[in-house]
Design a protein around this motif. Structure first.
Motif, mmCIF file in Angstrom:
data_model
loop_
_atom_site.group_PDB
_atom_site.id
_atom_site.type_symbol
_atom_site.label_atom_id
_atom_site.label_comp_id
_atom_site.label_asym_id
_atom_site.label_seq_id
_atom_site.Cartn_x
_atom_site.Cartn_y
_atom_site.Cartn_z
ATOM 1 N N LYS A 85 11.484 2.082 2.294
ATOM 2 C CA LYS A 85 11.470 3.026 3.410
ATOM 3 C C LYS A 85 12.434 2.573 4.509
ATOM 4 O O LYS A 85 13.196 3.368 5.067
ATOM 5 N N MET A 86 12.377 1.271 4.811
ATOM 6 C CA MET A 86 13.282 0.748 5.827
ATOM 7 C C MET A 86 14.730 0.863 5.355
ATOM 8 O O MET A 86 15.631 1.167 6.149
ATOM 9 N N ALA A 87 14.938 0.668 4.063
ATOM 10 C CA ALA A 87 16.306 0.734 3.541
ATOM 11 C C ALA A 87 16.903 2.125 3.721
ATOM 12 O O ALA A 87 18.079 2.265 4.065
ATOM 13 N N VAL A 88 16.085 3.157 3.506
ATOM 14 C CA VAL A 88 16.589 4.526 3.691
ATOM 15 C C VAL A 88 16.955 4.757 5.152
ATOM 16 O O VAL A 88 18.008 5.314 5.475
ATOM 17 N N GLN A 89 16.084 4.293 6.055
ATOM 18 C CA GLN A 89 16.375 4.471 7.485
ATOM 19 C C GLN A 89 17.639 3.710 7.886
ATOM 20 O O GLN A 89 18.485 4.220 8.619
ATOM 21 N N MET A 90 17.742 2.483 7.411
ATOM 22 C CA MET A 90 18.903 1.674 7.772
ATOM 23 C C MET A 90 20.176 2.284 7.189
ATOM 24 O O MET A 90 21.237 2.255 7.832
ATOM 25 N N ALA A 91 20.064 2.816 5.986
ATOM 26 C CA ALA A 91 21.238 3.438 5.362
ATOM 27 C C ALA A 91 21.710 4.609 6.212
ATOM 28 O O ALA A 91 22.903 4.795 6.450
ATOM 29 N N ARG A 92 20.738 5.370 6.688
ATOM 30 C CA ARG A 92 21.062 6.497 7.573
ATOM 31 C C ARG A 92 21.751 5.991 8.845
ATOM 32 O O ARG A 92 22.749 6.545 9.295
ATOM 33 N N ASP A 93 21.211 4.909 9.410
ATOM 34 C CA ASP A 93 21.750 4.418 10.676
ATOM 35 C C ASP A 93 23.108 3.744 10.537
ATOM 36 O O ASP A 93 23.920 3.781 11.446
ATOM 37 N N VAL A 94 23.323 3.105 9.411
ATOM 38 C CA VAL A 94 24.560 2.344 9.253
ATOM 39 C C VAL A 94 25.676 3.182 8.626
ATOM 40 O O VAL A 94 26.827 3.063 9.012
ATOM 41 N N TYR A 95 25.312 4.069 7.675
ATOM 42 C CA TYR A 95 26.355 4.725 6.879
ATOM 43 C C TYR A 95 26.530 6.225 7.104
ATOM 44 O O TYR A 95 27.386 6.838 6.481
ATOM 45 N N THR A 96 25.727 6.835 7.972
ATOM 46 C CA THR A 96 25.914 8.284 8.158
ATOM 47 C C THR A 96 26.086 8.641 9.639
ATOM 48 O O THR A 96 25.707 9.720 10.070
ATOM 49 N N ARG A 97 26.678 7.702 10.388
ATOM 50 C CA ARG A 97 26.830 7.928 11.824
ATOM 51 C C ARG A 97 27.893 8.966 12.161
ATOM 52 O O ARG A 97 27.945 9.490 13.249
ATOM 53 N N ARG A 98 28.795 9.218 11.220
ATOM 54 C CA ARG A 98 29.905 10.125 11.521
ATOM 55 C C ARG A 98 29.877 11.332 10.592
ATOM 56 O O ARG A 98 30.896 11.744 10.073
ATOM 57 N N LEU A 99 28.679 11.862 10.394
ATOM 58 C CA LEU A 99 28.498 13.053 9.555
ATOM 59 C C LEU A 99 28.938 12.832 8.112
ATOM 60 O O LEU A 99 29.384 13.775 7.463
ATOM 61 N N GLU A 100 28.814 11.595 7.614
ATOM 62 C CA GLU A 100 29.266 11.327 6.247
ATOM 63 C C GLU A 100 28.339 11.910 5.198
ATOM 64 O O GLU A 100 28.733 12.067 4.049
ATOM 65 N N GLY A 101 27.085 12.156 5.550
ATOM 66 C CA GLY A 101 26.167 12.462 4.470
ATOM 67 C C GLY A 101 25.140 13.537 4.724
ATOM 68 O O GLY A 101 24.839 13.906 5.856
ATOM 69 N N THR A 102 24.601 14.060 3.603
ATOM 70 C CA THR A 102 23.470 14.975 3.674
ATOM 71 C C THR A 102 22.303 14.430 2.866
ATOM 72 O O THR A 102 21.238 15.030 2.807
ATOM 73 N N SER A 103 22.536 13.287 2.208
ATOM 74 C CA SER A 103 21.484 12.677 1.409
ATOM 75 C C SER A 103 21.872 11.228 1.136
ATOM 76 O O SER A 103 23.059 10.923 0.994
ATOM 77 N N VAL A 104 20.895 10.339 1.143
ATOM 78 C CA VAL A 104 21.209 8.954 0.769
ATOM 79 C C VAL A 104 20.260 8.478 -0.338
ATOM 80 O O VAL A 104 19.117 8.899 -0.405
ATOM 81 N N TRP A 105 20.804 7.634 -1.191
ATOM 82 C CA TRP A 105 20.000 6.917 -2.173
ATOM 83 C C TRP A 105 20.120 5.442 -1.836
ATOM 84 O O TRP A 105 21.192 4.974 -1.419
ATOM 85 N N VAL A 106 19.043 4.705 -2.036
ATOM 86 C CA VAL A 106 19.144 3.255 -1.965
ATOM 87 C C VAL A 106 18.509 2.679 -3.224
ATOM 88 O O VAL A 106 17.575 3.254 -3.767
ATOM 89 N N VAL A 107 19.055 1.579 -3.674
ATOM 90 C CA VAL A 107 18.470 0.922 -4.848
ATOM 91 C C VAL A 107 18.616 -0.579 -4.671
ATOM 92 O O VAL A 107 19.636 -1.056 -4.146
ATOM 93 N N ARG A 108 17.567 -1.302 -5.018
ATOM 94 C CA ARG A 108 17.616 -2.758 -4.894
ATOM 95 C C ARG A 108 18.801 -3.292 -5.696
ATOM 96 O O ARG A 108 18.967 -2.976 -6.869
ATOM 97 N N SER A 109 19.605 -4.081 -5.046
ATOM 98 C CA SER A 109 20.815 -4.585 -5.707
ATOM 99 C C SER A 109 20.474 -5.352 -6.979
ATOM 100 O O SER A 109 21.207 -5.293 -7.968
#
Lengths: 97, 261
Positions: A35-59
């Motif tokens: 859950k935190m990973a999805v939020q962080m992904a949103r905060d780190v990688y979609t700040r400039r309108l880059e996305g409409t959906s994110v996936w995260v997966v444990r490396s």
């Protein structure tokens, strides 16, 4: 550098720029859980309108090919240009496919 | 040195300034975490939220300034008022990271103010003032995320290690004193309710308490006892902390009048 064992796990982030396109790998981040990973992904990688959906997966859940096998796995495709569909004459109507 | 402006003091302006100023001052405190977050990812999350709040404050200040008897722009309203003319909730101005407060304090404050703003924006979507309704429609999405993000942290820290639980309880006891002000109601609230501009603050209390209570219960944090103390920032009578903040915030506009970047 802190003890690696105390670090939060690493997650790979995939962002889909808009509906209909594929999720593309765009980087990684540390997060305590999914859950935190999805939020962080949103905060780190979609700040400039880059996305409409994110996936995260444990490396550590990603199974990757061994770089040492690169030659064996990928070089044999080098001389098989006929696999590209560039040798076919396309009708005018579908020329821009 | 640029002299201070006289902001509009009618009830409508006062009602809107309370919201705008709470966003502005809360944003400034959150922004103190820039470069100091516990991890890079959270550092960005905190500053993203600060920027959302600055955006909300800007929209409201612009709107307030256009309706003022003498037109004022957002910068004049944000940076050229005397301390007594800021009407933010005191909770927003309490010392933050620079004042030695920890991350537990930041997340709890973010939850308390975020939930309050979320309820406010939800109701303001139906405002009789179309511009306010439009600002609220945009802000409500941002506020939803702020609350979710903050609530997750409050639960993690409250129901976390012994130390994180201890610090969370300390922060809760410290901040709780300032929450009754969020629901104080006066003539500005009464007029806003009567004209359909927005809800009176006391009508937010039940929903706020239910939402915050649920998060605190999940975080294993005990609700502090209520106290008779009432903070008064929303009436312009502030704690000793706001003056220092304003000195920092206003320095550029005072030293370089009309400065833009």
């Amino acid at each position: 550098m802190s003890d690696v064992k105390n670090e939060w796990p690493l997650w790979e982030v995939f962002v889909r720029p808009k509906a209909g396109l594929d999720h593309k790998h765009c980087g990684s981040l540390h997060a305590a859980d999914a859950k935190m990973a999805v939020q962080m992904a949103r905060d780190v990688y979609t700040r400039r309108l880059e996305g409409t959906s994110v996936w995260v997966v444990r490396s550590d859940q990603i199974v990757a090919s061994d770089p040492a096998d690169k030659g064996m796995l990928f070089d044999p495709a080098e001389d098989k240009v006929y696999r590209h569909p560039t040798f076919y004459e396309l009708p005018e109507a579908v020329n821009h496919m | 040195m640029t002299p201070s402006i006289t902001p509009p003091s009618d009830l409508r302006a006062r009602y809107l300034l309370r919201i705008a100023d709470t966003c502005l001052i809360h944003a400034q405190r959150l922004a103190e975490w820039c470069g100091h977050g516990p991890i890079l990812e959270e550092d960005m999350a905190l500053t993203n939220m600060a920027l959302d709040l600055v955006g909300q404050a800007r929209a409201l200040l612009t709107h307030i300034g256009q309706a003022a008897p003498v037109k004022l722009d957002e910068d004049q309203l944000a940076f050229l008022r005397e301390e007594r003319d800021y009407l933010n909730m005191t909770l927003a101005e309490l010392p933050g990271r620079k004042g030695g407060r920890d991350f537990a304090d930041a997340t709890l404050r973010n939850l308390m103010l975020g939930q309050w703003l979320l309820l406010l924006w939800q109701r303001l979507q139906a405002s009789s003032d179309a511009e306010v309704a439009a600002i609220a429609a945009k802000a409500v999405k941002e506020a939803r995320y702020h609350v979710e993000h903050a609530a997750d942290w409050v639960v993690r820290l409250g129901d976390g290690t012994e130390e994180s639980a201890r610090r969370s309880a300390q922060a809760l006891n410290r901040l709780w004193l300032y929450t009754p002000e969020l629901f104080d109601t006066d003539e500005a609230d009464a007029q806003a309710a009567a004209t359909g501009l927005g809800p009176a603050r006391d009508t937010l209390r039940a929903d706020w308490q239910a939402a915050i209570g649920a998060v605190l219960a999940e975080a294993q944090l005990a609700l502090p006892k209520d106290s008779a103390f009432r903070s008064t920032g929303s009436r312009g009578v502030h704690s000793e902390h706001l003056g220092y903040m304003l000195a920092e915030m206003q320095h550029l506009q005072r030293a370089y009048p009309g400065g833009k970047w």
